[in-house]
Design an enzyme around this catalytic site. Structure first.
Site, PDB file in Angstrom:
ATOM      1  N   ASN A 210       0.977  -1.301   0.001  1.00 29.62           N
ATOM      2  CA  ASN A 210       0.011  -0.059   0.036  1.00 29.62           C
ATOM      3  C   ASN A 210       0.986   1.318   0.128  1.00 29.62           C
ATOM      4  O   ASN A 210       2.116   1.076  -0.050  1.00 29.62           O
ATOM      5  CB  ASN A 210      -1.111  -0.140   1.195  1.00 29.62           C
ATOM      6  CG  ASN A 210      -0.059  -0.073   2.498  1.00 29.62           C
ATOM      7  OD1 ASN A 210       0.684   0.880   2.898  1.00 29.62           O
ATOM      8  ND2 ASN A 210      -0.187  -1.210   3.368  1.00 29.62           N
ATOM      9  N   ASP A 279      -4.256  -6.056   5.275  1.00 27.93           N
ATOM     10  CA  ASP A 279      -5.512  -6.888   5.971  1.00 27.93           C
ATOM     11  C   ASP A 279      -5.453  -8.245   5.298  1.00 27.93           C
ATOM     12  O   ASP A 279      -5.809  -9.408   6.057  1.00 27.93           O
ATOM     13  CB  ASP A 279      -7.017  -6.376   5.618  1.00 27.93           C
ATOM     14  CG  ASP A 279      -7.021  -5.092   6.487  1.00 27.93           C
ATOM     15  OD1 ASP A 279      -6.318  -5.071   7.424  1.00 27.93           O
ATOM     16  OD2 ASP A 279      -7.663  -4.206   5.940  1.00 27.93           O
ATOM     17  N   LYS A 289       8.556 -17.813  -9.664  1.00 20.87           N
ATOM     18  CA  LYS A 289       7.978 -16.708 -10.476  1.00 20.87           C
ATOM     19  C   LYS A 289       6.922 -17.291 -11.390  1.00 20.87           C
ATOM     20  O   LYS A 289       7.057 -18.043 -12.061  1.00 20.87           O
ATOM     21  CB  LYS A 289       8.963 -15.927 -11.312  1.00 20.87           C
ATOM     22  CG  LYS A 289       8.503 -14.675 -11.723  1.00 20.87           C
ATOM     23  CD  LYS A 289       9.891 -14.020 -12.784  1.00 20.87           C
ATOM     24  CE  LYS A 289       8.895 -13.115 -13.501  1.00 20.87           C
ATOM     25  NZ  LYS A 289       9.690 -12.563 -14.767  1.00 20.87           N
ATOM     26  N   ASP A 306      -4.751  -9.567  13.050  1.00 21.95           N
ATOM     27  CA  ASP A 306      -4.741  -8.180  13.446  1.00 21.95           C
ATOM     28  C   ASP A 306      -3.715  -7.992  14.719  1.00 21.95           C
ATOM     29  O   ASP A 306      -3.774  -8.536  15.612  1.00 21.95           O
ATOM     30  CB  ASP A 306      -6.081  -7.667  13.865  1.00 21.95           C
ATOM     31  CG  ASP A 306      -6.076  -6.290  13.917  1.00 21.95           C
ATOM     32  OD1 ASP A 306      -5.385  -5.598  14.919  1.00 21.95           O
ATOM     33  OD2 ASP A 306      -7.095  -5.564  13.283  1.00 21.95           O
ATOM     34  N   ILE A 307      -2.726  -7.516  14.305  1.00 19.32           N
ATOM     35  CA  ILE A 307      -1.607  -7.112  15.210  1.00 19.32           C
ATOM     36  C   ILE A 307      -2.063  -6.553  16.421  1.00 19.32           C
ATOM     37  O   ILE A 307      -1.820  -6.852  17.660  1.00 19.32           O
ATOM     38  CB  ILE A 307      -0.208  -6.556  14.631  1.00 19.32           C
ATOM     39  CG1 ILE A 307       0.175  -7.417  13.371  1.00 19.32           C
ATOM     40  CG2 ILE A 307       0.913  -6.337  15.636  1.00 19.32           C
ATOM     41  CD1 ILE A 307       1.123  -6.593  12.460  1.00 19.32           C
ATOM     42  N   PHE A 323      -4.533   3.429  14.867  1.00 14.66           N
ATOM     43  CA  PHE A 323      -4.757   4.371  13.996  1.00 14.66           C
ATOM     44  C   PHE A 323      -6.129   4.079  13.214  1.00 14.66           C
ATOM     45  O   PHE A 323      -6.252   2.736  13.027  1.00 14.66           O
ATOM     46  CB  PHE A 323      -3.838   4.673  13.055  1.00 14.66           C
ATOM     47  CG  PHE A 323      -2.746   5.576  13.519  1.00 14.66           C
ATOM     48  CD1 PHE A 323      -1.939   5.321  14.765  1.00 14.66           C
ATOM     49  CD2 PHE A 323      -2.653   6.809  13.142  1.00 14.66           C
ATOM     50  CE1 PHE A 323      -1.072   6.060  15.108  1.00 14.66           C
ATOM     51  CE2 PHE A 323      -1.681   7.850  13.507  1.00 14.66           C
ATOM     52  CZ  PHE A 323      -0.825   7.513  14.491  1.00 14.66           C
ATOM     53  N   LYS A 337     -13.716   0.898  15.860  1.00 16.60           N
ATOM     54  CA  LYS A 337     -12.461   0.131  16.144  1.00 16.60           C
ATOM     55  C   LYS A 337     -11.883   0.231  17.440  1.00 16.60           C
ATOM     56  O   LYS A 337     -11.032  -0.906  17.812  1.00 16.60           O
ATOM     57  CB  LYS A 337     -11.563   0.776  15.168  1.00 16.60           C
ATOM     58  CG  LYS A 337     -11.623   0.262  13.683  1.00 16.60           C
ATOM     59  CD  LYS A 337     -10.793   1.083  12.636  1.00 16.60           C
ATOM     60  CE  LYS A 337     -11.285   0.930  10.967  1.00 16.60           C
ATOM     61  NZ  LYS A 337     -10.686   1.532  10.176  1.00 16.60           N
ATOM     62  N   LYS A 341     -11.209  -3.476  19.060  1.00 14.34           N
ATOM     63  CA  LYS A 341      -9.930  -3.659  19.242  1.00 14.34           C
ATOM     64  C   LYS A 341      -9.576  -3.751  20.688  1.00 14.34           C
ATOM     65  O   LYS A 341      -8.381  -4.011  21.072  1.00 14.34           O
ATOM     66  CB  LYS A 341      -8.988  -3.385  18.230  1.00 14.34           C
ATOM     67  CG  LYS A 341      -9.373  -3.426  16.871  1.00 14.34           C
ATOM     68  CD  LYS A 341      -8.112  -3.307  15.987  1.00 14.34           C
ATOM     69  CE  LYS A 341      -8.497  -3.264  14.376  1.00 14.34           C
ATOM     70  NZ  LYS A 341      -7.373  -3.062  13.481  1.00 14.34           N
TER      71      LYS A 341
HETATM   72  N1  CTP Z   1      -3.700  -3.227  12.300  1.00  7.92           N
HETATM   73  C1  CTP Z   1      -3.082  -4.051  12.622  1.00  7.92           C
HETATM   74  N2  CTP Z   1      -2.764  -5.297  12.376  1.00  7.92           N
HETATM   75  C2  CTP Z   1      -3.652  -5.687  11.158  1.00  7.92           C
HETATM   76  C3  CTP Z   1      -4.634  -4.479  10.566  1.00  7.92           C
HETATM   77  C4  CTP Z   1      -4.520  -3.395  10.969  1.00  7.92           C
HETATM   78  O1  CTP Z   1      -2.216  -3.814  13.838  1.00  7.92           O
HETATM   79  N3  CTP Z   1      -3.670  -6.770  10.461  1.00  7.92           N
HETATM   80  C5  CTP Z   1      -3.664  -1.736  12.905  1.00  7.92           C
HETATM   81  C6  CTP Z   1      -2.991  -0.863  12.320  1.00  7.92           C
HETATM   82  O2  CTP Z   1      -1.955  -0.310  12.633  1.00  7.92           O
HETATM   83  C7  CTP Z   1      -4.107   0.585  12.829  1.00  7.92           C
HETATM   84  C8  CTP Z   1      -5.274  -0.090  13.031  1.00  7.92           C
HETATM   85  O3  CTP Z   1      -4.988  -1.241  13.198  1.00  7.92           O
HETATM   86  O4  CTP Z   1      -3.443   0.867  13.998  1.00  7.92           O
HETATM   87  C9  CTP Z   1      -6.049   0.020  11.793  1.00  7.92           C
HETATM   88  O5  CTP Z   1      -7.324  -0.666  11.882  1.00  7.92           O
HETATM   89  P1  CTP Z   1      -7.952  -1.480  10.722  1.00  7.92           P
HETATM   90  O6  CTP Z   1      -9.177  -2.046  11.371  1.00  7.92           O
HETATM   91  O7  CTP Z   1      -7.119  -2.508  10.139  1.00  7.92           O
HETATM   92  O8  CTP Z   1      -8.238  -0.359   9.731  1.00  7.92           O
HETATM   93  P2  CTP Z   1      -8.419  -0.569   8.348  1.00  7.92           P
HETATM   94  O9  CTP Z   1      -7.391  -1.555   7.707  1.00  7.92           O
HETATM   95  O10 CTP Z   1      -8.486   0.745   7.665  1.00  7.92           O
HETATM   96  O11 CTP Z   1      -9.959  -1.219   8.308  1.00  7.92           O
HETATM   97  P3  CTP Z   1     -11.049  -1.028   7.352  1.00  7.92           P
HETATM   98  O12 CTP Z   1     -10.268  -1.366   6.202  1.00  7.92           O
HETATM   99  O13 CTP Z   1     -12.007  -2.140   7.937  1.00  7.92           O
HETATM  100  O14 CTP Z   1     -11.266   0.293   7.490  1.00  7.92           O
END
Ligand code: CTP
Length: 400
Positions: A210, A279, A289, A306-307, A323, A337, A341
């Site tokens: 990204n 995600d 490859k 999700d970390i 964030f 969120k 979380k």
């Molecule tokens: N995060 C994480 N591990 C993941 C995904 C996200 O730690 N696998 C953390 C990001 O570092 C950030 C927050 O979760 O602090 C973002 O939340 P998230 O729900 O993942 O946001 P989006 O990906 O933007 O979710 P959505 O696409 O549903 O809006």
């Protein structure tokens, strides 16, 4: 602001091209209210004339033992006692070696031995010299004897090399001196931080990622260190220099980021999840490859762990800050969120409109259980500073 009024700083300058930066440092220290006296080693004079520092500090510059002894007002022992901080900047490899060995064959070395107050060094040298085990050993031993080591920074060097060895900039050294005299709000706090994007392999040469630049996370690392935190930065691939003083763990995939974070989580007091973690990952990344064919191609993606949620679910969990990057309904999504979380705080930003990803600016709407605060549109360093102030405030309140 006169943050250093009544503070007496003895600035030692050794032979190195970075000596020119110390002229600016003298100016900044004086502007902050400090009284500054300068001592130079003989080889420092090959780079900058004593007169430069004399004009800036308003005092004679001490160059050798004899000068100090000849000054009836202040001999070298008195000079060592006079200061609240002895800062050697730049500190060359040669000087650090002699200092570690306890040499006293010039005035500055003598002062380092005689100083009762804090001694700090800002190393400056070629990256190969810095990396040499002899230098590393010297610095390690000095640090073990309570000598404060500031830097060096990474970057381009006067000799054309790139790497760790640059003296910290004058403004950063000023920051460090100020912090030395007024400990930050996160002193003694271990802050674990994720930053940047992750890369999810499709095959050995392709990946899904990204647009995160990592700038916000790296600015948070800097701001947290400025408030005295010990920072461990788990970073996805970015093209930013490691913040000097932070422990950097470089990773690529979300899984690697999770593993690195979980290894550090038990030590963390505060966890800030700033990374834009993928995600999803490719279900079975190809070992070889993938060759193109005429047929359409589809990739099966599976959800990554999700970390942030994993850390916040720990039995002994750190203060957790997440964030949320949203393009609409910022507040509603951010609050959801935070709830889902189980976070202590969430910093939401509207992406697009010149803020957020791939820009140097940001603006945040920060929520916690009992309140909220807007951090207005500003450069990421300023936004990070305000966010760290808020985290320090809420974290301290959570301990009460
Ligand atoms: N995060 C994480 N591990 C993941 C995904 C996200 O730690 N696998 C953390 C990001 O570092 C950030 C927050 O979760 O602090 C973002 O939340 P998230 O729900 O993942 O946001 P989006 O990906 O933007 O979710 P959505 O696409 O549903 O809006």
């Amino acid at each position: 602001m006169q943050t250093l009024s009544n503070k007496k700083i003895l600035l030692g300058i050794t032979g190195g091209i970075a000596a020119y930066k110390s002229a600016e440092l003298v100016r900044l220290l004086i502007k902050a209210g400090a009284e500054v006296r300068v001592v130079m080693t003989p080889s420092a004079q090959e780079f900058v004339q004593p007169l430069t520092y004399q004009a800036l500090s308003g005092h004679r510059v001490y160059v050798d033992l004899f000068d100090a002894e000849a000054d009836s007002a202040m001999d070298h022992i008195e000079l060592a006692r006079w200061c609240d901080l002895l800062l050697v900047a730049p500190a060359s490899a040669d000087f650090l070696g002699k200092m570690n060995a306890g040499y006293a064959d010039n005035l500055l070395l003598t002062l380092c031995l005689a100083a009762k107050q804090s001694v700090a060094v800002a190393p400056a040298m070629n990256q190969q010299m810095w990396a040499n085990p002899a230098t590393q050993e010297n610095v390690k031993q000095l640090a073990a004897r309570q000598v404060i080591v500031w830097g060096p920074a990474e970057g381009e060097q006067a000799c054309g090399d790139v790497g760790a060895g640059r003296m910290l900039e004058a403004a950063q050294l000023l920051d460090n001196v100020q912090r030395h005299f007024s400990p930050g709000r996160l002193e003694g706090v271990n802050l674990l931080l994720t930053a940047g994007p992750t890369r999810e392999a499709i095959d050995p040469v392709r990946y899904i990622s990204n647009r995160s630049s990592g700038k916000m996370g790296y600015a948070i690392a800097e701001a947290a260190m400025r408030q005295g935190a010990s920072v461990t930065l788990v970073s996805g691939p970015v093209s930013l220099a490691a913040p000097a003083g932070a422990r950097l763990i470089s990773v690529e995939s979300a899984q690697q980021m999770l593993d690195a974070v979980m290894q550090q989580a038990s030590e963390a007091d505060v966890f800030v999840a700033c990374a834009a973690v993928s995600d999803y990952r490719v279900d079975q990344a190809a070992q070889q490859k993938i060759k193109k064919s005429d047929a359409a191609m589809s990739l099966k993606l599976v959800l990554n762990d999700d970390i942030l949620a994993t850390v916040s679910a720990l039995e002994r969990r750190p203060f957790c800050v997440g964030f949320a990057a949203e393009t609409q309904d910022v507040e509603q999504y951010a609050l959801a969120k935070m709830e889902q979380k189980n976070l202590d705080m969430i910093a939401a930003n509207r992406v697009g409109d010149g803020s957020g990803f791939e820009t140097d600016f940001n603006q945040l709407e920060v929520f916690w259980r009992a309140g909220r605060q807007t951090i207005e549109h500003a450069g990421k360093a300023e936004v990070a500073k305000q966010l760290i102030d808020l985290i320090a405030e809420r974290y301290t309140a959570s301990l009460a």
